[in-house]
Design a protein around this motif. Structure first.
Motif, PDB file in Angstrom:
ATOM      1  N   HIS A 104       0.730  -1.207  -0.091  1.00 56.71           N
ATOM      2  CA  HIS A 104      -0.093  -0.151   0.097  1.00 56.71           C
ATOM      3  C   HIS A 104       0.937   1.382   0.150  1.00 56.71           C
ATOM      4  O   HIS A 104       1.616   1.560   0.752  1.00 56.71           O
ATOM      5  N   LEU A 105       0.522   2.228  -0.799  1.00 51.55           N
ATOM      6  CA  LEU A 105       1.441   3.287  -0.952  1.00 51.55           C
ATOM      7  C   LEU A 105       1.159   4.211   0.191  1.00 51.55           C
ATOM      8  O   LEU A 105       0.004   4.653   0.522  1.00 51.55           O
ATOM      9  N   LEU A 106       1.985   4.831   0.871  1.00 48.84           N
ATOM     10  CA  LEU A 106       2.084   5.793   1.947  1.00 48.84           C
ATOM     11  C   LEU A 106       2.423   6.936   1.723  1.00 48.84           C
ATOM     12  O   LEU A 106       1.761   8.011   2.151  1.00 48.84           O
ATOM     13  N   ALA A 107       3.580   7.086   0.871  1.00 46.63           N
ATOM     14  CA  ALA A 107       4.064   8.500   0.610  1.00 46.63           C
ATOM     15  C   ALA A 107       4.999   8.469  -0.789  1.00 46.63           C
ATOM     16  O   ALA A 107       5.215   7.413  -1.311  1.00 46.63           O
ATOM     17  N   SER A 108       5.030   9.567  -0.958  1.00 44.59           N
ATOM     18  CA  SER A 108       6.149   9.646  -2.345  1.00 44.59           C
ATOM     19  C   SER A 108       6.719  11.029  -2.333  1.00 44.59           C
ATOM     20  O   SER A 108       6.719  11.857  -1.722  1.00 44.59           O
ATOM     21  N   ALA A 109       8.097  10.881  -3.243  1.00 41.05           N
ATOM     22  CA  ALA A 109       8.836  12.163  -3.353  1.00 41.05           C
ATOM     23  C   ALA A 109       9.347  12.015  -4.760  1.00 41.05           C
ATOM     24  O   ALA A 109       9.808  11.130  -5.455  1.00 41.05           O
ATOM     25  N   TRP A 110       8.787  13.114  -5.383  1.00 40.69           N
ATOM     26  CA  TRP A 110       8.894  13.304  -6.786  1.00 40.69           C
ATOM     27  C   TRP A 110      10.034  14.423  -7.081  1.00 40.69           C
ATOM     28  O   TRP A 110       9.943  15.479  -6.753  1.00 40.69           O
ATOM     29  N   PRO A 134      -2.441  11.221   4.740  1.00 42.85           N
ATOM     30  CA  PRO A 134      -2.836  11.597   6.153  1.00 42.85           C
ATOM     31  C   PRO A 134      -2.787  10.345   7.333  1.00 42.85           C
ATOM     32  O   PRO A 134      -2.356  10.537   8.486  1.00 42.85           O
ATOM     33  N   ASP A 135      -3.203   9.180   6.688  1.00 42.96           N
ATOM     34  CA  ASP A 135      -3.140   8.122   7.723  1.00 42.96           C
ATOM     35  C   ASP A 135      -1.692   7.698   8.413  1.00 42.96           C
ATOM     36  O   ASP A 135      -1.488   6.852   8.972  1.00 42.96           O
ATOM     37  N   ALA A 136      -0.767   8.070   7.412  1.00 40.20           N
ATOM     38  CA  ALA A 136       0.722   7.702   7.565  1.00 40.20           C
ATOM     39  C   ALA A 136       1.315   8.657   8.278  1.00 40.20           C
ATOM     40  O   ALA A 136       2.811   8.671   8.329  1.00 40.20           O
ATOM     41  N   GLN A 137       0.924   9.840   8.554  1.00 37.11           N
ATOM     42  CA  GLN A 137       1.633  10.896   9.273  1.00 37.11           C
ATOM     43  C   GLN A 137       2.014  10.649  10.651  1.00 37.11           C
ATOM     44  O   GLN A 137       1.520   9.682  11.371  1.00 37.11           O
ATOM     45  N   GLY A 138       3.103  11.281  11.064  1.00 40.87           N
ATOM     46  CA  GLY A 138       3.748  10.848  12.246  1.00 40.87           C
ATOM     47  C   GLY A 138       4.777   9.758  12.373  1.00 40.87           C
ATOM     48  O   GLY A 138       5.309   9.278  13.260  1.00 40.87           O
ATOM     49  N   LEU A 139       5.021   9.015  11.151  1.00 40.73           N
ATOM     50  CA  LEU A 139       5.873   8.094  11.029  1.00 40.73           C
ATOM     51  C   LEU A 139       7.259   8.585  10.697  1.00 40.73           C
ATOM     52  O   LEU A 139       8.200   7.495  10.724  1.00 40.73           O
ATOM     53  N   VAL A 171       5.296  22.887   9.550  1.00 37.06           N
ATOM     54  CA  VAL A 171       5.972  21.542   9.673  1.00 37.06           C
ATOM     55  C   VAL A 171       7.062  21.521   8.545  1.00 37.06           C
ATOM     56  O   VAL A 171       8.228  20.917   8.825  1.00 37.06           O
ATOM     57  N   ALA A 172       6.433  21.582   7.338  1.00 38.85           N
ATOM     58  CA  ALA A 172       7.381  21.403   6.377  1.00 38.85           C
ATOM     59  C   ALA A 172       8.701  22.510   6.226  1.00 38.85           C
ATOM     60  O   ALA A 172       9.565  21.799   6.215  1.00 38.85           O
ATOM     61  N   VAL A 173       8.430  23.652   6.620  1.00 37.34           N
ATOM     62  CA  VAL A 173       9.477  24.495   6.664  1.00 37.34           C
ATOM     63  C   VAL A 173      10.361  24.176   7.667  1.00 37.34           C
ATOM     64  O   VAL A 173      11.673  23.982   7.266  1.00 37.34           O
ATOM     65  N   ARG A 174      10.047  23.681   8.898  1.00 33.74           N
ATOM     66  CA  ARG A 174      10.961  23.336   9.778  1.00 33.74           C
ATOM     67  C   ARG A 174      11.950  22.017   9.296  1.00 33.74           C
ATOM     68  O   ARG A 174      13.013  21.688   9.539  1.00 33.74           O
ATOM     69  N   THR A 175      11.082  20.878   8.752  1.00 38.96           N
ATOM     70  CA  THR A 175      11.685  19.968   7.971  1.00 38.96           C
ATOM     71  C   THR A 175      12.806  20.188   7.049  1.00 38.96           C
ATOM     72  O   THR A 175      13.865  19.751   6.896  1.00 38.96           O
ATOM     73  N   ASP A 202       1.608  22.926   0.069  1.00 40.39           N
ATOM     74  CA  ASP A 202       2.545  23.896  -0.847  1.00 40.39           C
ATOM     75  C   ASP A 202       2.064  23.969  -2.473  1.00 40.39           C
ATOM     76  O   ASP A 202       1.284  23.194  -2.771  1.00 40.39           O
ATOM     77  N   ALA A 203       2.958  24.802  -2.934  1.00 39.52           N
ATOM     78  CA  ALA A 203       2.670  25.129  -4.343  1.00 39.52           C
ATOM     79  C   ALA A 203       2.810  23.552  -5.184  1.00 39.52           C
ATOM     80  O   ALA A 203       2.176  23.243  -5.925  1.00 39.52           O
ATOM     81  N   ASP A 204       3.997  22.946  -4.750  1.00 47.78           N
ATOM     82  CA  ASP A 204       4.175  21.643  -5.437  1.00 47.78           C
ATOM     83  C   ASP A 204       4.508  20.593  -4.456  1.00 47.78           C
ATOM     84  O   ASP A 204       4.576  19.476  -4.750  1.00 47.78           O
ATOM     85  N   VAL A 205       4.818  21.149  -3.142  1.00 48.07           N
ATOM     86  CA  VAL A 205       5.088  20.210  -2.031  1.00 48.07           C
ATOM     87  C   VAL A 205       4.408  20.095  -0.975  1.00 48.07           C
ATOM     88  O   VAL A 205       4.196  21.307  -0.594  1.00 48.07           O
ATOM     89  N   THR A 206       3.986  19.171  -0.391  1.00 40.83           N
ATOM     90  CA  THR A 206       3.565  19.135   0.930  1.00 40.83           C
ATOM     91  C   THR A 206       4.300  18.063   1.855  1.00 40.83           C
ATOM     92  O   THR A 206       5.043  17.380   1.450  1.00 40.83           O
ATOM     93  N   MET A 207       4.239  18.373   3.223  1.00 30.00           N
ATOM     94  CA  MET A 207       5.105  17.660   4.064  1.00 30.00           C
ATOM     95  C   MET A 207       4.333  17.224   5.146  1.00 30.00           C
ATOM     96  O   MET A 207       3.394  18.109   5.863  1.00 30.00           O
ATOM     97  N   ALA A 208       4.070  16.014   5.594  1.00 27.83           N
ATOM     98  CA  ALA A 208       3.417  15.595   6.806  1.00 27.83           C
ATOM     99  C   ALA A 208       4.471  14.642   7.455  1.00 27.83           C
ATOM    100  O   ALA A 208       4.220  13.612   7.304  1.00 27.83           O
TER     101      ALA A 208
END
Length: 209
Positions: A104-110, A134-139, A171-175, A202-208
């Protein structure tokens, strides 16, 4: 109305026309060879592989739409939009990383690479879309995928990476700052209407993470 650069003259013109800032978009940049070391690891049971065109589109769009549910553009990407990007000369599935658990796909980085001249005299890498279900946040998936994406870009001999993120996505900015990114540009959207929540996207990027 977008003001690229958020210069004083643009702010003055917007104020004169009764427009207020409703969204601030940051460009952040990173010197890849001197980036801080990262020990971020994928969670137990999570594996990483590259995107397979013709197979992964539907699963990726489902997760992307959930990750960007409140984003005015990215969260509405259609199958045609994705196919159009796959047809771009910059598209490289080897730079499109998928994190899965039990299939099952949880996240991606393109990632993408801009040719010389687009952002300076040398080619520049971009962390183009980073999304976590969202169900995979906090990992810690956001941090781990950021590390792997930057390693991919550095492995291609690139010395600079950029990304775009909403200023209120703290959260994204800190990361990204932890990864070594610094703000290198600001664009501001002005409107006569109150903002419609885009926090967390974000415009093209989200972070959780």
């Amino acid at each position: 109305v977008w003001a690229h650069g958020a210069l004083p003259a643009a702010r003055a013109l917007a104020a004169r026309e009764g427009l207020a800032p409703v969204r601030e978009l940051w460009q952040m940049s990173l010197d890849l060879p001197t980036r801080p070391p990262s020990t971020a690891q994928l969670p137990a049971g999570v594996t990483l592989r590259t995107f397979v065109p013709g197979r992964d589109e539907d699963a990726w769009r489902r997760v992307n739409s959930r990750a960007f549910a409140r984003h005015p553009e990215q969260g509405r990407m259609t199958a045609d939009d994705l196919r159009a990007r796959e047809a771009e000369p910059w598209f490289d599935p080897e730079g499109f990383l998928l994190a899965e658990r039990d299939g099952h796909l949880l996240a991606s980085a393109w990632t993408k690479v801009h040719p010389a001249g687009a952002h300076g005299p040398e080619p520049v890498g971009e962390l183009y879309v980073l999304g976590v279900d969202p169900d995979a946040q906090g990992l810690g998936l956001g941090r781990a995928l950021t590390r792997r994406a930057l390693e991919h870009l550095a492995g291609h001999g690139l010395t600079t990476a950029i990304l775009y993120t909403s200023a209120d996505n703290t959260v994204a900015v800190r990361t990204y700052e932890r990864a070594g990114f610094v703000r290198s540009g600001v664009d501001v959207m002005f409107s006569s209407r109150p903002p419609t929540g885009t926090r967390g996207a974000d415009a093209d990027v989200t972070m959780a993470p």
